[in-house]
Design an enzyme around this catalytic site. Structure first.
Site, short mmCIF file in Angstrom:
data_model
loop_
_atom_site.label_atom_id
_atom_site.label_comp_id
_atom_site.label_asym_id
_atom_site.label_seq_id
_atom_site.Cartn_x
_atom_site.Cartn_y
_atom_site.Cartn_z
N TRP A 149 -4.74 -5.65 2.11
CA TRP A 149 -4.23 -6.70 1.24
C TRP A 149 -2.73 -6.63 0.99
CZ3 TRP A 149 -6.48 -2.48 -1.42
CH2 TRP A 149 -5.63 -1.86 -2.32
N ASN A 150 -2.20 -5.39 0.99
CA ASN A 150 -0.80 -5.27 0.59
C ASN A 150 0.10 -5.69 1.74
OD1 ASN A 150 -1.60 -2.92 2.05
ND2 ASN A 150 0.35 -2.04 1.53
N LYS A 173 -7.79 -10.62 11.30
CA LYS A 173 -8.67 -10.68 10.12
C LYS A 173 -7.86 -10.31 8.88
CE LYS A 173 -11.55 -7.95 7.72
NZ LYS A 173 -11.28 -8.54 6.39
N GLY A 227 -7.14 2.08 5.23
CA GLY A 227 -7.41 3.46 4.82
C GLY A 227 -8.09 4.27 5.93
N GLU A 248 -2.65 2.48 11.65
CA GLU A 248 -1.59 2.73 10.65
C GLU A 248 -2.30 2.95 9.33
OE1 GLU A 248 1.55 2.96 11.24
OE2 GLU A 248 1.63 2.18 13.27
N LEU A 249 -2.35 4.20 8.87
CA LEU A 249 -3.21 4.51 7.74
C LEU A 249 -2.40 4.90 6.50
CD1 LEU A 249 -5.87 6.39 9.87
CD2 LEU A 249 -5.66 3.95 9.44
N CYS A 282 1.95 2.08 1.70
CA CYS A 282 1.54 3.26 2.47
C CYS A 282 2.62 4.32 2.47
CB CYS A 282 1.20 2.84 3.88
SG CYS A 282 2.50 1.87 4.61
N GLU A 379 -4.74 9.75 -2.14
CA GLU A 379 -3.84 8.61 -2.26
C GLU A 379 -4.25 7.78 -3.47
OE1 GLU A 379 -4.05 5.77 0.96
OE2 GLU A 379 -1.88 5.45 0.88
#
Ligand code: NAD
Length: 475
Positions: A149-150, A173, A227, A248-249, A282, A379
């Site tokens: 979402w961010n 998506k 995540g 990309e986590l 992140c 996190e």
């Protein structure tokens, strides 16, 4: 209530179902979103597959693809106000930040517009006089892009831009938490004139829509941001279609401050590094590692700055910290702070939610010296800074690397020899020295360890959306 639609095969369409999107500033539903399920996913992926094989897209020159991307960049810039407002409304990210970020979303599209006709193959000097051998670079195929979402417009731009430059087709998506800006962005893709099926934009829930997309047999590559736990689902799904993945986590990025640093400038960078986007970034500099001789002074400066932050409506230009994106996220932050306090950490400031509606949480600082705090290794994805102090450079490095993540790090010192040593020793994909959070389309971005693999940004990211074909020609 506003209604949004999916964009599949060049048409705006409702999903199989609908769901309500919540305004994080009030906790109330404000828009109706289309919920794509398996049949919608299938239509979108088939459209992307067909657009890759036939029609105008595969015949288009790289220069023509670049021109479409330039047009898209211009449309993003022209519609910046509307896109920023929708992102603010649907995710709670403050309008100051969404407005600033849209400017560089356009820059990323412009950068990849310029890259489109610079993706070159090669002629190979094979040791056979009667053979000519080439390496062609072709699009990797149908790409599934799954974003959180961010910063959805930004995190999708770093995927859509290079993938289009390389000639791929795609199904994007949007997160179910705040999909409005990406669904609106679909209108700009349409207006820019990309052939039907090249870019499809849908939204829906992770375990249904996201899972159906990532295991779809016609998907060749999955570009995921989110995540680590979701990444494990994605990788398991990719065992079905054997698609390649880029991940990309999350992060738990160290922010190291030495006694010789310009403390005022380091404090400004630390405050922005952890409280911008209400900590939902992140690369949030979420672990302050400060030299013990200046710890008290630095914490005093940080505390004053944190307590002066204006919390308020995300749509107000004067607001500096807005709500978290979802109730779930707000509860996660509250729970992790409570567990950290129970483990013995000292609350420097914050630690509570302001009175009133919405998913707000005050900027919080936790002094973790002497306590094995769960805040150090988990996190938050919220406005919470954990603090540790060190005596020696070796200890600073050990603490910085004491994490399963490895996305980013900040080093603040005036001793550049020391900065060089640390820069080499830190296990992270990005190291910022005497600055934090600087980004550019030219500079790659990505992590080590639990922060994932693959890089976004830069020329290499466009090459990652290609695969090579070796051609032998007897002369
Ligand atoms: P998330 O992993 O819960 O969701 C991300 C996306 O994955 C959403 O679109 C969701 O619908 C989808 N998804 C969920 N379950 C799925 C499944 N089983 N199969 C397929 N798709 C599924 O992440 P989030 O909570 O929305 O975002 C926060 C995380 O994203 C944080 O860990 C943060 O650090 C990370 N993040 C990383 C970067 C980066 O560039 N490294 C940038 C921003 C956010």
């Amino acid at each position: 209530m506003q209604r949004f639609q999916c964009y599949i095969n060049g048409e705006f369409t409702d999903g199989e179902a609908r769901f309500e999107s919540i305004d994080p500033a009030t906790g109330l539903a404000w828009a109706e979103m289309p919920e794509a399920r398996e049949a919608d996913v299938d239509r979108a992926v088939e459209a992307a597959h067909n657009a890759l094989q036939e029609g105008a897209w595969p015949k288009m020159t790289a220069t023509a693809r670049g021109k479409l991307l330039y047009r898209l960049a211009d449309l993003v810039a022209e519609n910046a106000g509307k896109l920023a407002e929708l992102e603010t409304r649907d995710t709670g990210k403050i309008i100051r930040e969404t407005s600033a970020q849209i400017a560089y979303v356009a820059d990323y599209y412009r950068y990849y517009a310029g890259i489109a006709d610079k993706i070159e193959g090669a002629h190979l000097p094979i040791d056979k006089p009667d053979m000519d051998v080439w390496l062609r670079r072709e699009p990797i195929g149908v790409v599934a892009m799954v974003v959180p979402w961010n910063s959805q417009l930004f995190l999708s731009a770093v995927k859509i831009g290079p993938a289009l430059a390389a000639g791929c087709t795609m199904v994007v998506k949007a997160s179910e938490d705040g999909p409005a800006p990406l669904l609106e962005f679909a209108r700009l893709v349409h207006e820019a004139g990309f052939p039907a099926g090249v870019v499809n934009i849908i939204t829906g829930f992770g375990p249904s829509c996201g899972a159906a997309l990532s295991r779809h047999p016609r998907v060749d590559h999955i570009a995921f941001t989110g995540g680590p736990e979701t990444a494990r689902h994605i990788v398991r799904n990719s065992a079905e279609n054997l698609a390649s993945t880029s991940l990309e986590l999350g992060g738990k990025s160290p922010f190291i401050v030495f006694a010789d640093a310009d403390l005022e400038s380091a404090a400004n960078a630390q405050v922005a590094g952890i409280f911008a986007a209400t900590g939902q970034s992140c690369v949030a500099g979420s672990r302050l590692i400060v030299e013990s001789t200046v710890k008290d002074r630095f914490l005093e400066i940080l505390k004053a700055k944190a307590e002066a932050i204006r919390i308020g409506s995300p749509l107000d230009m004067a607001t500096e910290v807005g709500p978290l994106a979802t109730r779930r996220q707000c509860e996660h932050v509250q729970d992790l702070v409570a567990r950290s306090l129970a483990a013995g950490v000292r609350l420097v400031t914050g630690g509570t939610a302001p009175e009133g509606a919405g998913f707000y949480y005050r900027p919080t600082i936790l002094d973790c010296d002497g306590s094995p705090s769960p805040s150090l290794d988990n996190e938050f994805f919220g406005p919470v800074l954990s603090v540790l102090s060190f005596e020696t450079e070796a200890e600073a490095l050990r603490l910085a690397n004491d994490t399963r993540y490895g996305l980013a790090a900040g080093v603040f010192t005036q001793n550049l020899t020391r900065a060089h040593r640390l820069m080499k020793g830190i296990r992270a994909g990005i190291v910022w020295v005497n600055t934090y959070r600087a980004v550019s389309p030219i500079a790659p971005f990505g992590g080590f360890g639990l922060s994932g693999h693959g890089r976004e940004g830069g020329l290499a990211a466009a090459l990652d959306y290609t695969r090579t074909k070796t051609v032998w020609l007897r002369t």
